[in-house]
Design a protein around this motif. Structure first.
Motif, mmCIF file in Angstrom:
data_model
loop_
_atom_site.group_PDB
_atom_site.id
_atom_site.type_symbol
_atom_site.label_atom_id
_atom_site.label_comp_id
_atom_site.label_asym_id
_atom_site.label_seq_id
_atom_site.Cartn_x
_atom_site.Cartn_y
_atom_site.Cartn_z
ATOM 1 N N ARG A 95 0.836 -1.210 0.000
ATOM 2 C CA ARG A 95 0.000 0.000 0.000
ATOM 3 C C ARG A 95 0.869 1.257 0.000
ATOM 4 O O ARG A 95 0.539 2.238 -0.666
ATOM 5 C CB ARG A 95 -0.950 -0.012 1.197
ATOM 6 C CG ARG A 95 -2.067 -1.051 1.044
ATOM 7 C CD ARG A 95 -3.107 -0.961 2.142
ATOM 8 N NE ARG A 95 -2.585 -1.222 3.484
ATOM 9 C CZ ARG A 95 -2.355 -2.440 3.971
ATOM 10 N NH1 ARG A 95 -2.592 -3.502 3.241
ATOM 11 N NH2 ARG A 95 -1.889 -2.585 5.193
ATOM 12 N N ARG A 96 1.972 1.226 0.732
ATOM 13 C CA ARG A 96 2.878 2.384 0.784
ATOM 14 C C ARG A 96 3.477 2.659 -0.600
ATOM 15 O O ARG A 96 3.508 3.808 -1.063
ATOM 16 C CB ARG A 96 3.981 2.095 1.820
ATOM 17 C CG ARG A 96 5.064 3.142 1.902
ATOM 18 C CD ARG A 96 6.117 2.790 2.951
ATOM 19 N NE ARG A 96 6.666 1.450 2.872
ATOM 20 C CZ ARG A 96 7.612 1.063 2.011
ATOM 21 N NH1 ARG A 96 8.098 1.912 1.121
ATOM 22 N NH2 ARG A 96 8.078 -0.169 2.029
ATOM 23 N N GLY A 99 0.649 3.573 -3.139
ATOM 24 C CA GLY A 99 0.171 4.899 -2.745
ATOM 25 C C GLY A 99 1.112 6.008 -3.187
ATOM 26 O O GLY A 99 0.667 7.071 -3.649
ATOM 27 N N HIS A 100 2.417 5.762 -3.080
ATOM 28 C CA HIS A 100 3.400 6.750 -3.541
ATOM 29 C C HIS A 100 3.217 7.031 -5.036
ATOM 30 O O HIS A 100 3.211 8.189 -5.458
ATOM 31 C CB HIS A 100 4.833 6.271 -3.270
ATOM 32 C CG HIS A 100 5.859 7.065 -4.016
ATOM 33 N ND1 HIS A 100 6.319 8.280 -3.554
ATOM 34 C CD2 HIS A 100 6.472 6.856 -5.210
ATOM 35 C CE1 HIS A 100 7.187 8.769 -4.442
ATOM 36 N NE2 HIS A 100 7.290 7.924 -5.442
ATOM 37 N N LEU A 102 0.573 6.602 -6.915
ATOM 38 C CA LEU A 102 -0.689 7.300 -7.153
ATOM 39 C C LEU A 102 -0.587 8.769 -6.748
ATOM 40 O O LEU A 102 -1.008 9.659 -7.491
ATOM 41 C CB LEU A 102 -1.831 6.609 -6.406
ATOM 42 C CG LEU A 102 -2.218 5.218 -6.939
ATOM 43 C CD1 LEU A 102 -3.138 4.509 -5.957
ATOM 44 C CD2 LEU A 102 -2.855 5.328 -8.316
ATOM 45 N N ASP A 103 0.004 9.044 -5.590
ATOM 46 C CA ASP A 103 0.146 10.428 -5.116
ATOM 47 C C ASP A 103 1.064 11.252 -6.016
ATOM 48 O O ASP A 103 0.818 12.428 -6.261
ATOM 49 C CB ASP A 103 0.701 10.457 -3.686
ATOM 50 C CG ASP A 103 -0.313 10.028 -2.641
ATOM 51 O OD1 ASP A 103 -1.531 10.004 -2.946
ATOM 52 O OD2 ASP A 103 0.117 9.704 -1.516
ATOM 53 N N ILE A 120 -6.734 1.878 -2.876
ATOM 54 C CA ILE A 120 -6.273 2.482 -1.635
ATOM 55 C C ILE A 120 -7.192 3.672 -1.376
ATOM 56 O O ILE A 120 -7.292 4.566 -2.224
ATOM 57 C CB ILE A 120 -4.798 2.919 -1.733
ATOM 58 C CG1 ILE A 120 -3.919 1.699 -2.044
ATOM 59 C CG2 ILE A 120 -4.353 3.600 -0.452
ATOM 60 C CD1 ILE A 120 -2.480 2.035 -2.347
ATOM 61 N N LYS A 123 -7.128 7.448 -2.897
ATOM 62 C CA LYS A 123 -6.003 7.639 -3.823
ATOM 63 C C LYS A 123 -6.406 7.623 -5.297
ATOM 64 O O LYS A 123 -5.630 8.020 -6.149
ATOM 65 C CB LYS A 123 -4.936 6.562 -3.608
ATOM 66 C CG LYS A 123 -4.380 6.495 -2.214
ATOM 67 C CD LYS A 123 -3.344 7.536 -1.972
ATOM 68 C CE LYS A 123 -2.691 7.339 -0.613
ATOM 69 N NZ LYS A 123 -1.779 8.399 -0.294
ATOM 70 N N LYS A 125 -9.110 9.174 -6.668
ATOM 71 C CA LYS A 125 -10.003 10.288 -7.006
ATOM 72 C C LYS A 125 -9.646 10.874 -8.374
ATOM 73 O O LYS A 125 -8.503 11.232 -8.628
ATOM 74 C CB LYS A 125 -9.911 11.357 -5.928
ATOM 75 C CG LYS A 125 -10.967 12.424 -6.058
ATOM 76 C CD LYS A 125 -10.963 13.321 -4.833
ATOM 77 C CE LYS A 125 -11.936 14.440 -4.982
ATOM 78 N NZ LYS A 125 -13.262 14.148 -4.522
#
Length: 187
Positions: A95-96, A99-100, A102-103, A120, A123, A125
Motif C-alpha cells: 500500500r505504501r 500509494g506513492h 498514485l500520489d 487504496i 487515492k 479520485k
C-alpha cells in the motif's frame, strides 16, 4: 536502436502465484526500450509464477517489498494472479509503494487482478480505470471511476482486464511509459 526508457527504473510488484505472462510479456517489451526492471516481492530469493492451470517458472527477486521506496522507481507494473494479489494486499509495504505512485502521478500499469492493488482509500479520485466485476465496488470506494472498456488509459495509468487484452496492454504500457519519460526529460 531507439531506447526511450534508458535510465528509467521500473518496479514489478509480485508474490508467488502471479500470472506469468502478465509479467513476462510487458517485461520483454520494456527491456527493449532500455528500461531497468526490478522484481519486488515479499518472497525471498525466488518468486514462483502461475502459468495456465499450474505453477510456472521461478524468477529472481531483486528486492523485498519492505526494503524499497516508491521513490526508488520511475514506473510500476502490477501483474495479476489471485494468489499474488491476495498476498500483496496483506502488506502495508504494498500500500505504501502503490500509494506513492498514485500520489506522485507516476506511471502505473495494472492488469487483471493486479488492478485491485490500486484500491487504496482516497487515492483514485479523478482516475478512470477498468476492473474485474468482483473488485469494482472496492475501487469506486477508493475514488475511482470504472469504465466498461476492457483497456483504459487515463493519463499515465493503464488498466486492462486480462489475457485477452495482453497484446494491447503491452503496446500501451510501452507507449505511455515512453511518453511519460519524454515529458519528464523535457521538464
Amino acid at each position: 536502436m531507439d531506447q526511450p526508457l534508458a535510465g528509467k527504473s521500473i518496479a514489478i510488484l509480485v508474490a508467488n502465484g502471479f500470472e506469468e505472462l502478465e509479467m513476462t510479456e510487458p517485461q520483454r517489451a520494456l527491456l527493449k526500450t532500455g528500461a531497468t526492471l526490478r522484481t519486488i516481492s515479499p518472497e525471498q530469493g525466488l518468486v514462483n509464477g502461475w502459468h495456465g492451470k499450474s505453477w510456472g517458472h521461478y524468477f529472481p527477486v531483486d528486492k523485498q517489498v519492505g526494503e524499497v521506496l516508491g521513490a526508488d522507481y520511475d514506473m510500476l507494473l502490477l501483474p495479476g494472479g489471485e494468489r499474488s494479489v491476495t498476498k500483496l494486499q496483506q502488506s502495508a509495504h504494498t500500500r505504501r509503494i502503490v500509494g506513492h505512485f498514485l500520489d506522485a502521478g507516476k506511471p502505473i500499469a495494472a492488469i487483471d487482478q493486479g488492478i485491485q492493488l490500486l484500491a487504496i482509500p482516497g487515492k483514485l479520485k479523478g482516475r478512470t480505470l477498468t476492473a474485474p466485476e468482483a473488485v469494482r465496488a472496492e475501487l469506486e470506494a477508493a475514488g475511482g471511476k470504472i469504465s466498461d472498456e476492457s483497456l483504459v488509459v487515463d493519463n499515465v495509468t493503464i488498466t486492462a482486464l486480462g489475457h485477452d487484452e495482453l497484446a494491447a496492454f503491452v503496446e500501451q504500457v510501452v507507449k505511455v511509459f515512453s511518453e511519460a519519460a519524454a515529458v519528464r526529460k523535457a521538464a
